[in-house]
Design an enzyme around this catalytic site. Structure first.
Site, mmCIF file in Angstrom:
data_model
loop_
_atom_site.group_PDB
_atom_site.id
_atom_site.type_symbol
_atom_site.label_atom_id
_atom_site.label_comp_id
_atom_site.label_asym_id
_atom_site.label_seq_id
_atom_site.Cartn_x
_atom_site.Cartn_y
_atom_site.Cartn_z
ATOM 1 N NE ARG A 81 -2.618 0.959 3.483
ATOM 2 C CZ ARG A 81 -3.333 0.651 4.566
ATOM 3 N NH1 ARG A 81 -4.561 0.175 4.444
ATOM 4 N NH2 ARG A 81 -2.823 0.794 5.765
ATOM 5 C CE LYS A 184 -2.738 4.506 7.098
ATOM 6 N NZ LYS A 184 -4.194 4.508 7.338
ATOM 7 C CD GLU A 220 -12.153 5.567 4.642
ATOM 8 O OE1 GLU A 220 -12.822 4.551 4.883
ATOM 9 O OE2 GLU A 220 -11.096 5.539 3.985
HETATM 10 C C1 LIG Z 1 -5.278 3.738 7.511
HETATM 11 C C2 LIG Z 1 -6.680 4.041 7.154
HETATM 12 C C3 LIG Z 1 -7.710 3.094 7.274
HETATM 13 C C4 LIG Z 1 -7.510 1.735 7.894
HETATM 14 O O1 LIG Z 1 -6.646 0.918 7.180
HETATM 15 P P1 LIG Z 1 -6.031 -0.351 7.902
HETATM 16 O O2 LIG Z 1 -5.112 -0.926 6.892
HETATM 17 O O3 LIG Z 1 -7.161 -1.250 8.222
HETATM 18 O O4 LIG Z 1 -5.345 0.140 9.122
HETATM 19 C C5 LIG Z 1 -8.985 3.448 6.846
HETATM 20 N N1 LIG Z 1 -9.237 4.670 6.355
HETATM 21 C C6 LIG Z 1 -8.276 5.605 6.239
HETATM 22 C C7 LIG Z 1 -8.634 6.929 5.681
HETATM 23 C C8 LIG Z 1 -6.969 5.329 6.631
HETATM 24 O O5 LIG Z 1 -6.026 6.269 6.519
#
Ligand SMILES: *Cc1c(COP(=O)(O)O)cnc(C)c1O
Length: 340
Positions: A81, A184, A220
């Protein structure tokens, strides 16, 4: 003198540990992993990460098992990711092997900070990738630093696994329809601070965002993915502006194993009233059950729990995933990376 850590008193906050790891990308290639005990980095004031938000991060956890072995949950997915985030904001991609080596190393070097089995606490691992260099025009950096630090964190739910209220505010988006919501990057978080603070002030733990294009679908759930449960079905949004959560991906598989049907599709706002359970999911909390969703603009409430207890499916999924992470349950998908 080594500090004594009161494991049962840990919050979800930062604590200094012994080491972090850095790795620089210069002249087109990645260098060696460098160990540091400093909590600071020295970067150019013109770095693109500072001015133009050219940066990405990750978050994952390590757990100590009953057998005393250290388990890191699905780190390869975080490595991948982070590569996708790097492509999304034009940074150098860190090879998976280098990511894994850095994560293993930093966890091992800070072993004394890994909370004991049964404490409910874990070691949070935070990888970062930053654009560096003496640039002021808007263009991608030519130097990057990848760094990883760790910090022990307490159980997300200090007072037990309890549902909490979230709110919908039609006047805020965290990401654009075809923008950076699916990677992210810190900018998404900066963009969500005002709505988040407003929600907190009004007594909510998170904002449940609507899709930024039509405002008709669930998107989200603050810094987490959303899912709802109805008729033995796990329903989670598909959208170009949500982050592919590794926790959600894991829950989807576990839900399937438990005999639930799984649907990943746009979820109309109007469907909220039909769910039996609703929750957010992500690494920090695994599952954050939702007691109630208040739509502050339409003056509507959707109630999922009013007795302070999560629904049975959330409860079961939560226990299952947590027990795989700590090594209490079998790991049929090879998710757990045991430190060599
Ligand atoms: C990091 C994140 C998540 C959760 O991702 P995981 O891999 O399950 O920790 C969900 N939404 C957003 C906006 C994030 O930044």
């Amino acid at each position: 003198m080594e500090q004594r850590i009161n494991w049962s008193d840990l919050s979800f906050g930062y604590m200094k540990t012994d080491y972090n790891i850095r790795c620089y990308h210069r002249n087109g290639s990645w260098g060696e992993l460098e160990l540091s005990s400093s909590e600071s980095i020295n970067i150019h004031i013109s770095s693109t990460c500072l001015h133009y938000g050219q940066e990405a991060f990750e978050g994952l956890k390590a757990f100590r098992g009953k057998d005393d072995r250290i388990r890191i949950f699905r780190p390869i997915e975080n490595a991948r990711r982070m590569q996708s985030s790097a492509r999304g904001v034009m940074m150098a991609e860190l090879p998976e092997e280098k990511f894994m080596e850095a994560v293993e190393k930093v966890v091992k070097l800070n072993e004394r900070f890994i909370p004991p089995y049964g404490s409910g606490a874990s070691l949070y691992i935070r990888p970062l990738l930053l654009g560096l260099g003496a640039l002021i025009g808007v263009k991608p950096a030519d130097e990057f630093v990848f760094l990883v630090f760790v910090t022990p964190v307490g159980p997300y739910f200090k007072t037990g696994f309890k549902p909490a209220p979230v709110c919908i505010m039609h006047g805020f988006d965290r990401a654009a329809p075809l923008g950076t919501g699916s990677i992210k990057v810190g900018g998404n978080y900066a963009a969500s601070l005002v709505a988040g603070a407003k929600a907190h002030d009004a007594g909510y733990v998170s904002v449940l965002y609507l899709d930024p294009k039509e405002k008709l679908y669930i998107d989200e759930c603050g810094p987490a993915n959303f899912f709802g449960i109805r008729d033995n079905t796990y329903i989670t949004p598909s959208s170009s502006s949500i982050l592919p959560s590794i926790t959600n991906d894991s829950l989807i598989r576990l839900a399937g194993d438990m005999g639930l049907k799984v649907e990943r599709r746009p979820i109309p706002l109007t469907e909220l009233s039909s769910f039996e359970e609703a929750a957010g999911c992500g690494t920090a909390a695994v599952i954050s059950p939702i007691s109630r969703i208040d739509d502050l603009d339409e003056n509507r409430s959707y109630v999922y729990s009013s007795d302070g207890h999560p629904g049975p499916v959330c409860e079961k999924l939560y226990r299952k995933l947590l027990s795989i992470q700590t090594g209490d349950a079998e790991d049929p998908y090879g998710w757990v990376h045991i430190l060599p």
